[in-house]
Design an enzyme around this catalytic site. Sequence first.
Site, PDB file in Angstrom:
ATOM      1  N   TYR A 142       0.681  -1.338   0.156  1.00  0.00           N
ATOM      2  CA  TYR A 142      -0.137   0.072  -0.020  1.00  0.00           C
ATOM      3  C   TYR A 142       0.894   1.235  -0.004  1.00  0.00           C
ATOM      4  O   TYR A 142       0.436   2.344  -0.495  1.00  0.00           O
ATOM      5  CB  TYR A 142      -0.799   0.212   1.324  1.00  0.00           C
ATOM      6  CG  TYR A 142      -2.131  -0.614   1.095  1.00  0.00           C
ATOM      7  CD1 TYR A 142      -2.303  -1.765   0.484  1.00  0.00           C
ATOM      8  CD2 TYR A 142      -3.280  -0.005   1.393  1.00  0.00           C
ATOM      9  CE1 TYR A 142      -3.449  -2.499   0.429  1.00  0.00           C
ATOM     10  CE2 TYR A 142      -4.735  -0.407   1.088  1.00  0.00           C
ATOM     11  CZ  TYR A 142      -4.843  -1.723   0.636  1.00  0.00           C
ATOM     12  OH  TYR A 142      -5.774  -2.432   0.637  1.00  0.00           O
ATOM     13  N   LYS A 192       3.109 -15.314   1.471  1.00  0.00           N
ATOM     14  CA  LYS A 192       3.494 -16.013   0.581  1.00  0.00           C
ATOM     15  C   LYS A 192       4.895 -16.256   0.533  1.00  0.00           C
ATOM     16  O   LYS A 192       5.642 -15.768  -0.565  1.00  0.00           O
ATOM     17  CB  LYS A 192       2.696 -15.416  -0.847  1.00  0.00           C
ATOM     18  CG  LYS A 192       1.201 -15.568  -1.026  1.00  0.00           C
ATOM     19  CD  LYS A 192       0.983 -16.752  -1.814  1.00  0.00           C
ATOM     20  CE  LYS A 192       1.506 -16.980  -2.939  1.00  0.00           C
ATOM     21  NZ  LYS A 192       1.030 -18.381  -3.321  1.00  0.00           N
ATOM     22  N   ASP A 225      -2.884 -17.984   0.235  1.00  0.00           N
ATOM     23  CA  ASP A 225      -3.994 -18.537  -0.784  1.00  0.00           C
ATOM     24  C   ASP A 225      -4.628 -19.824  -0.117  1.00  0.00           C
ATOM     25  O   ASP A 225      -5.871 -19.910  -0.079  1.00  0.00           O
ATOM     26  CB  ASP A 225      -3.139 -18.871  -2.198  1.00  0.00           C
ATOM     27  CG  ASP A 225      -2.022 -19.913  -2.077  1.00  0.00           C
ATOM     28  OD1 ASP A 225      -1.480 -19.813  -1.253  1.00  0.00           O
ATOM     29  OD2 ASP A 225      -1.655 -20.251  -3.210  1.00  0.00           O
ATOM     30  N   ASP A 249      -6.283  -7.164   3.807  1.00  0.00           N
ATOM     31  CA  ASP A 249      -7.457  -6.695   3.046  1.00  0.00           C
ATOM     32  C   ASP A 249      -8.486  -7.598   2.481  1.00  0.00           C
ATOM     33  O   ASP A 249      -9.524  -7.322   2.689  1.00  0.00           O
ATOM     34  CB  ASP A 249      -6.867  -5.556   2.042  1.00  0.00           C
ATOM     35  CG  ASP A 249      -8.021  -4.881   1.475  1.00  0.00           C
ATOM     36  OD1 ASP A 249      -8.991  -4.541   2.032  1.00  0.00           O
ATOM     37  OD2 ASP A 249      -8.209  -4.693  -0.004  1.00  0.00           O
ATOM     38  N   ASP A 253     -12.182  -9.226   4.135  1.00  0.00           N
ATOM     39  CA  ASP A 253     -13.693  -9.291   3.273  1.00  0.00           C
ATOM     40  C   ASP A 253     -13.898 -10.729   3.182  1.00  0.00           C
ATOM     41  O   ASP A 253     -15.281 -10.858   3.354  1.00  0.00           O
ATOM     42  CB  ASP A 253     -13.207  -8.415   2.161  1.00  0.00           C
ATOM     43  CG  ASP A 253     -13.522  -7.079   2.028  1.00  0.00           C
ATOM     44  OD1 ASP A 253     -13.594  -6.612   3.098  1.00  0.00           O
ATOM     45  OD2 ASP A 253     -14.004  -6.624   0.791  1.00  0.00           O
TER      46      ASP A 253
END
Length: 368
Positions: A142, A192, A225, A249, A253
Site C-alpha cells: 500500500y 506467500k 492462498d 485486506d 473481506d
Amino acid sequence: MSTPSILILPGDGIGPEVMAEVRKVIAWFGAKRALHFEVTEDLVGGAAYDAHGTPLTDATMARAQEADAVLLGAVGGPKYDDLDFSVKPERGLLRLRKEMDLFANLRPAQCFDALADFSSLKREVVAGLDIMIVRELTSGIYFGEPRGIVTEGNERVGINTQRYTESEIARVARAAFDLARRRSNKVCSMEKANVMESGILWREVVQKVRDTDYPDIALSHMYADAGAMQLCRWPKQFDVIVTDNLFGDLLSDAAAMLTGSLGMLPSASLGAPMANGRPKALYEPVHGSAPDIAGQGKANPIACILSFAMALRYSFDQGAEATRLEAAIDAVLAKGLRTADLLGPEGGSPVGTAAMGDAILVALDESL
Ligand code: IPM
Ligand code: MG
C-alpha cells in the site's frame, strides 16, 4: 482525569446516517453510565473534498492526532470516481492510518447466532465463529516505493512495491500475540513465503518474536492462498490470524462474508501508546459507504456501533461496558429486528437505521 475525547469523522455515503446512531449510543453511556466523552466532528473523504478540495485537511489531521479515539464512518462514492488519484476519498483514510501510525488493524469476524443462516456457508461451518484478523496497516504494497505509472519504451508500466522491515513485522506480530493471550493463545501467520522474499522475512521474524517472547503462543504458518481456502472450508480452525496489509485486506473481506453480513463488522486500528497510555486509535466499520442506499435511512448501524464498543474496550478500558453494548445488540437481533441487509430470502419487513439504533438503546436500558 480529563474527559476523554472522541473525534467523529462520518465521511461519505451511509457514514453520516450510521454515525448518528453511534452518537445516540455515546449519549446513552453519558446519561446512564456516567461515561462522558468530549465529542467533536469533522470532515473526511469526499465530504472533505467537496468543502476543501482535499480528502483530509491538515487541521483535521492535527485534530485526529490529538483525539483519544477517532470514529470514522466510511469514505468514497461514485461521485468521486473520476477525481485525480491524489485527492480520492480513500487517500484521506490512508493518510490517517499512515500519519497516526496505526499499524495493527483488528478485524473480528464473529457470527451472531441469530444470523447463522445468512452466511453463504452452511450453518454448522459458521455458527459460533469468532476469529480475529490482525492486518498490518501502514506498510507493505500500500505504501512501498517505488510506485507509480511510468512509460517504458512505447508502453506504460504500473508499479507497486511490497516492502517490510523487520521492525514493522515484529511490532504487528507482538500485537497479534498480545491479543491472542486475551483469547486462546493461538495465532496463524499468513504470507506467500513460497514466492515472495518479503514473505520469507515475514515468516522468519514472526517465528523469532514468538520463540523469544511468546513461548506460550501456539504459532502456525500458512500460505495466504491456502489460508483463503481454509477460511472458506473450516474457519473455526482459526483464532487470531496475522497477515500483511494487502493479504489482510482480502482475507478480512472473505472472513466478513462468512458471517453473513458486512453490515455487522467493526474494526479497530491501533498504534503505539500516547503520553496518556492510550493507544493511538481509529475505529471504523468494515463496510464501505454503500452509495446505492445512502440517504435512505436503510443502512445497518450495527457495525459502526460495534466499532464504538471496540473503542470502549481498547481505548477507554471499559471492557464490561463494551460487553454490555454487544449483548444489547445480540438481544435486539434475537428479538428478530432486522435492517434490510439482514433479511434472508424469505423476506420480512425491515426496520430503518434510526429504529435499529433506538431498539439498541431500549436493550441497553433493559441491561441496567
Ligand atoms: C479497507 C478498505 C480500504 C483498504 C480502502 C477503502 C482504502 O478496503 O479498509 O479494507 O483497501 O484498506
Ligand atoms: Mg478492504
